[in-house]
Design an enzyme around this catalytic site. Structure first.
Site, PDB file in Angstrom:
ATOM      1  N   ARG A  74       5.029  -0.044  -6.237  1.00  0.00           N
ATOM      2  CA  ARG A  74       5.012  -0.890  -5.040  1.00  0.00           C
ATOM      3  C   ARG A  74       4.035  -2.051  -5.170  1.00  0.00           C
ATOM      4  NH1 ARG A  74       7.101   1.791  -0.526  1.00  0.00           N
ATOM      5  NH2 ARG A  74       5.678   0.719   0.867  1.00  0.00           N
ATOM      6  N   CYS A 100       0.827  -1.215   0.000  1.00  0.00           N
ATOM      7  CA  CYS A 100       0.000   0.000   0.000  1.00  0.00           C
ATOM      8  C   CYS A 100       0.860   1.262   0.000  1.00  0.00           C
ATOM      9  CB  CYS A 100      -0.872   0.035   1.234  1.00  0.00           C
ATOM     10  SG  CYS A 100      -1.912  -1.402   1.413  1.00  0.00           S
ATOM     11  N   TRP A 103      -3.067  -2.595  -1.445  1.00  0.00           N
ATOM     12  CA  TRP A 103      -2.715  -3.982  -1.791  1.00  0.00           C
ATOM     13  C   TRP A 103      -3.489  -4.825  -0.789  1.00  0.00           C
ATOM     14  CZ3 TRP A 103      -0.189  -8.224   0.503  1.00  0.00           C
ATOM     15  CH2 TRP A 103       0.313  -9.187  -0.379  1.00  0.00           C
ATOM     16  N   LYS A 127       6.381  -4.251  -4.122  1.00  0.00           N
ATOM     17  CA  LYS A 127       7.823  -3.963  -4.102  1.00  0.00           C
ATOM     18  C   LYS A 127       8.408  -4.125  -2.707  1.00  0.00           C
ATOM     19  CE  LYS A 127      11.666  -2.759  -5.992  1.00  0.00           C
ATOM     20  NZ  LYS A 127      12.334  -3.842  -6.738  1.00  0.00           N
ATOM     21  N   ASN A 168      -1.667   2.255   5.994  1.00  0.00           N
ATOM     22  CA  ASN A 168      -0.802   1.149   5.545  1.00  0.00           C
ATOM     23  C   ASN A 168      -0.554   0.254   6.747  1.00  0.00           C
ATOM     24  OD1 ASN A 168      -0.527   2.317   3.071  1.00  0.00           O
ATOM     25  ND2 ASN A 168       1.683   2.661   3.217  1.00  0.00           N
ATOM     26  N   GLY A 169      -0.488  -1.057   6.536  1.00  0.00           N
ATOM     27  CA  GLY A 169      -0.188  -1.969   7.642  1.00  0.00           C
ATOM     28  C   GLY A 169      -1.350  -2.894   7.922  1.00  0.00           C
ATOM     29  N   GLU A 227      17.291 -17.741  -8.500  1.00  0.00           N
ATOM     30  CA  GLU A 227      16.926 -16.356  -8.805  1.00  0.00           C
ATOM     31  C   GLU A 227      16.397 -16.238 -10.243  1.00  0.00           C
ATOM     32  OE1 GLU A 227      16.247 -13.854  -7.231  1.00  0.00           O
ATOM     33  OE2 GLU A 227      16.455 -12.176  -8.599  1.00  0.00           O
ATOM     34  N   HIS A 285      17.130 -36.894  -8.064  1.00  0.00           N
ATOM     35  CA  HIS A 285      16.500 -37.354  -6.824  1.00  0.00           C
ATOM     36  C   HIS A 285      15.005 -37.045  -6.788  1.00  0.00           C
ATOM     37  CE1 HIS A 285      20.345 -38.524  -5.211  1.00  0.00           C
ATOM     38  NE2 HIS A 285      20.846 -37.327  -5.524  1.00  0.00           N
ATOM     39  N   LYS A 298      12.703 -14.869 -11.151  1.00  0.00           N
ATOM     40  CA  LYS A 298      12.446 -13.743 -12.071  1.00  0.00           C
ATOM     41  C   LYS A 298      11.411 -14.153 -13.105  1.00  0.00           C
ATOM     42  CE  LYS A 298      13.579 -10.952 -10.421  1.00  0.00           C
ATOM     43  NZ  LYS A 298      14.235 -10.993  -9.160  1.00  0.00           N
ATOM     44  N   GLU A 358       7.895 -14.529 -11.560  1.00  0.00           N
ATOM     45  CA  GLU A 358       7.337 -13.254 -11.096  1.00  0.00           C
ATOM     46  C   GLU A 358       6.699 -12.451 -12.222  1.00  0.00           C
ATOM     47  OE1 GLU A 358      10.839 -11.477  -9.083  1.00  0.00           O
ATOM     48  OE2 GLU A 358       9.460 -11.126  -7.426  1.00  0.00           O
TER      49      GLU A 358
HETATM   50  C1  AGP Z   1      12.215  -9.903  -6.046  1.00  0.00           C
HETATM   51  O1  AGP Z   1      12.090  -9.751  -7.416  1.00  0.00           O
HETATM   52  C2  AGP Z   1      10.951  -9.781  -5.315  1.00  0.00           C
HETATM   53  N1  AGP Z   1      10.342  -8.532  -5.555  1.00  0.00           N
HETATM   54  C3  AGP Z   1      10.960 -10.239  -3.866  1.00  0.00           C
HETATM   55  O2  AGP Z   1      11.318 -11.585  -3.806  1.00  0.00           O
HETATM   56  C4  AGP Z   1      11.876  -9.450  -2.914  1.00  0.00           C
HETATM   57  O3  AGP Z   1      13.209  -9.740  -3.190  1.00  0.00           O
HETATM   58  C5  AGP Z   1      11.526  -9.827  -1.464  1.00  0.00           C
HETATM   59  O4  AGP Z   1      10.209  -9.465  -1.203  1.00  0.00           O
HETATM   60  C6  AGP Z   1      12.462  -9.189  -0.477  1.00  0.00           C
HETATM   61  O5  AGP Z   1      12.423  -7.807  -0.543  1.00  0.00           O
HETATM   62  P1  AGP Z   1      13.538  -6.904   0.092  1.00  0.00           P
HETATM   63  O6  AGP Z   1      14.806  -7.205  -0.604  1.00  0.00           O
HETATM   64  O7  AGP Z   1      13.062  -5.495  -0.142  1.00  0.00           O
HETATM   65  O8  AGP Z   1      13.609  -7.243   1.550  1.00  0.00           O
END
Ligand code: AGP
Length: 615
Positions: free
Chosen positions: A27, A2, A77, A610, A103-104, A488, A511, A492, A495
């Site tokens: 975000r 948010c 969000w 984000k 927010n929260g 990673e 395995h 990517k 995501e």
């Molecule tokens: C990465 O592409 C993601 N947006 C997500 O996994 C992110 O790395 C994770 O939420 C951790 O965020 P941070 O690095 O801001 O703590």
């Protein structure tokens, strides 16, 4: 997650609120709303989906937009209740005099709601925020003062919040409060701003006050007053905001993600600057506050992080264990917090976070801080909550990362971990790695040019992306220091393209996961010249024998082995030890081009945020 914006001054509030929210869009959100105040009344406008929908609503409300000079806004969000217009913020009390954005998460919202229902409050939404709105309005009924209503309400609330509140009876002010969620007050001349993050206000002011937990602020157009939890008026320092407005522009790239991938050469130069002077010089890491004596006493290291930052930490384990000779555990923050962890004064805890606001990592860091361990934080946001918890703050200065999918921040974290590993080794006077470290330093110096060479030759990656974009599943394999690269790369891809992608240690394929292999399962293998090269090659043979389509990412392949692969991506020659920093650029580009080819919302993928500010 948010986002909050607030404005009070003489300008058109609607323009500032919408522009501010547009800079928070990155975000991740699913609905938006604003409240505009004029002449003792408040008008609330909300819309489901993207901000453009809210802008369309506002086009029909020009008479208010033209005159309102105070307002609050929010992008939501969803946590409690579907992403509908009704659940979007702002929320009001029943008489509509009081309006709130939040927010929260209010953890005790159910019990508070029961009490408020018994007092006659009628709820419109499923949100926890509406509970807070009724609660603060209820307190206002007792005191007829917005500041004291906020102060008594927050004492009854459990959980995390950043609040921005207005009341029709007090038209000259906005009242704010926070606990475990960021909130800044932008300082202007004859106007002031409120935001949950810097990009929302950076085009208007470079000066801001950071509100601390348990503080409440009263913001008028020409004054800002902050009170602590004992209602004592206090003075928070005015800080200079670290970004330029230009940093949040796409600079001609189609997406922020592509721009941020292309910035990685400079990001490496930035991280190295002043710390790696030459292969002959020792690493300079003045931000690391432990003396060499204390470094010698470190008996273990725990790295705590989430998502992409966790993958950087996993690569860090290889490098630190290799050079600093200290055992390293790496754990997802969300798992770390709900068990009895063992740490003491000889444990170095490294928290890694792009945003510095990830709730799981903040909770984990607070938990371990109580055990007297030294806390080092590697973050891209030196202004963040996590940065403020650090004993040693290692800022990576990658510049603001707008795309939800982390790219350049991963690169910066990775490079910081190489520096830290070498620094620890040198401070411990471990001489047996001197030559290896010297070679690594030389390679780090050459790395930005190699990244840029790779980025100027992307036609092959684009072709391969197009060819494989119709597959529904993907497997990424690697071994050794590139195992985190496989994780990673898969993260990517899923995501931003929503293709089901999983990373495995190549040796683990046999395995279990090998059962999934057939001609519909592409397998991307990372193999660099080094200790695991032949092993990964054998794992590729096993995959090929099950008809899997094989894509190889490598800096070298003997002619005899080339036929094994359906497609090959060659990277500049590089040692295995530092190859994750080049391989990841390939995997980022592959994910980007697949998502772009599929027409996905690359910078704001569905359901993602984000900075994940809830546990
Ligand atoms: C990465 O592409 C993601 N947006 C997500 O996994 C992110 O790395 C994770 O939420 C951790 O965020 P941070 O690095 O801001 O703590």
């Amino acid at each position: 997650m948010c986002g909050i914006i607030g404005y009070i001054g003489d300008k058109k509030a609607s323009d500032i609120l919408i522009s501010g929210l547009s800079h928070l869009e990155y975000r991740g959100y699913d609905s938006a709303g604003i409240a505009l105040c004029y002449n003792g009344t408040t008008n609330v406008y909300k819309a489901q989906g993207k901000l453009i929908n809210l802008s369309e609503v506002l086009k029909t409300k020009q008479e208010i937009c033209d005159v309102a000079t105070k307002g609050i806004g929010h992008i939501r969000w969803a946590t409690h209740g579907l992403p509908t217009t009704t659940n979007a913020h702002p929320h009001t009390c029943n008489c509509k005099n009081f309006t709130l954005v939040h927010n929260g998460i209010i953890e005790n919202y159910q019990e508070l709601k029961e009490e408020l229902v018994n007092c006659g409050c009628i709820f419109q939404s499923q949100t926890d925020t509406e509970v807070a709105a009724h609660l603060i309005a209820h307190e206002y009924g007792k005191t007829k003062d917005l500041l004291s209503a906020m102060q008594s309400a927050v004492k009854k609330i459990k959980g995390a919040f950043a609040f921005c509140a207005i009341h029709n009876n007090e038209p000259d002010k906005i009242v704010v409060a926070k606990r475990n969620a960021p909130l800044i007050i932008g300082v202007g001349e004859g106007e002031n701003f409120i935001a949950s993050d810097i990009p929302a206000i950076i085009e208007y002011t470079k000066k801001a006050i950071y509100l601390s937990d348990y503080q409440v602020g009263v913001i008028k157009k020409d004054s800002i007053k902050i009170y602590d939890e004992n209602n004592t008026l206090i003075t928070n320092k005015i800080e200079h905001l670290p970004f330029e407005a230009m940093a949040i522009s796409k600079m001609g790239y189609k997406h922020f993600m592509l721009k941020e991938i292309h910035e990685q050469g400079d990001v490496v130069r930035n991280v190295l600057s002043g710390k790696l002077i030459s292969p002959e010089h020792q690493i300079q890491l003045n931000e690391f506050k432990l003396t060499s004596e204390k470094i010698k006493n470190i008996s273990r290291i725990q790295i705590i992080a989430c998502g992409t930052s966790l993958h950087a930490g996993m690569a860090g384990k290889y490098i630190i264990e290799k050079f600093a000779n200290i055992p390293v555990d790496v754990e997802a923050s969300s798992e770390y917090i709900y068990r009895d962890t063992i740490a003491d004064k000889n444990t170095l805890v490294i928290g890694i976070s792009q945003s510095g606001e990830t709730a799981d990592t903040i909770t984990a860091i607070k938990q371990v801080k109580a055990q007297n361990s030294h806390i080092a934080i590697i973050t891209n946001r030196a202004d963040s909550t996590m940065a403020r918890l650090a004993d040693s703050l290692l800022p990576v200065n990658a510049g603001i990362e707008v795309s939800v999918a982390a790219t350049k921040s991963y690169m910066a974290q990775l490079i910081s971990l190489y520096l830290l590993a070498m620094y620890l080794s040198e401070q411990k006077n471990i001489t047996k790695y001197e030559t290896d470290i010297k070679n690594l330093k030389q390679e780090l110096i050459e790395l930005p040019n190699k990244i840029e060479t790779l980025l100027t030759n992307t036609a092959n990656i684009r072709e391969i992306a197009k060819k494989y974009s119709s597959y529904k599943d993907f497997i990424f394999i690697a071994r050794g220091i590139n195992f985190p690269s496989a994780l990673e790369g898969a993260l990517k891809l899923k995501e931003i393209s929503y293709i089901n992608a999983t990373g495995y240690g190549a040796g683990e394929l046999k395995h279990g996961p090998i059962a999934m292999l057939d001609e519909n399962m592409p397998v991307l293998a990372i193999l660099n010249t080094g200790i695991v090269y032949d092993k990964v090659l054998s794992n590729c043979e096993e995959a090929k024998a099950r008809q899997a389509k094989l894509i190889g990412v490598t800096d070298y392949l003997a002619d005899k082995d080339k036929d094994l692969f359906n497609d090959l991506i060659l990277i500049p020659s590089i040692s295995d030890l530092i190859s994750p920093a080049l391989n990841i650029v390939v995997l980022q580009l592959l994910a980007y081009y697949i998502a772009e080819y599929l027409g996905k919302d690359v910078d704001q993928p569905r359901n993602l945020a984000k900075s994940v500010t809830v546990e």
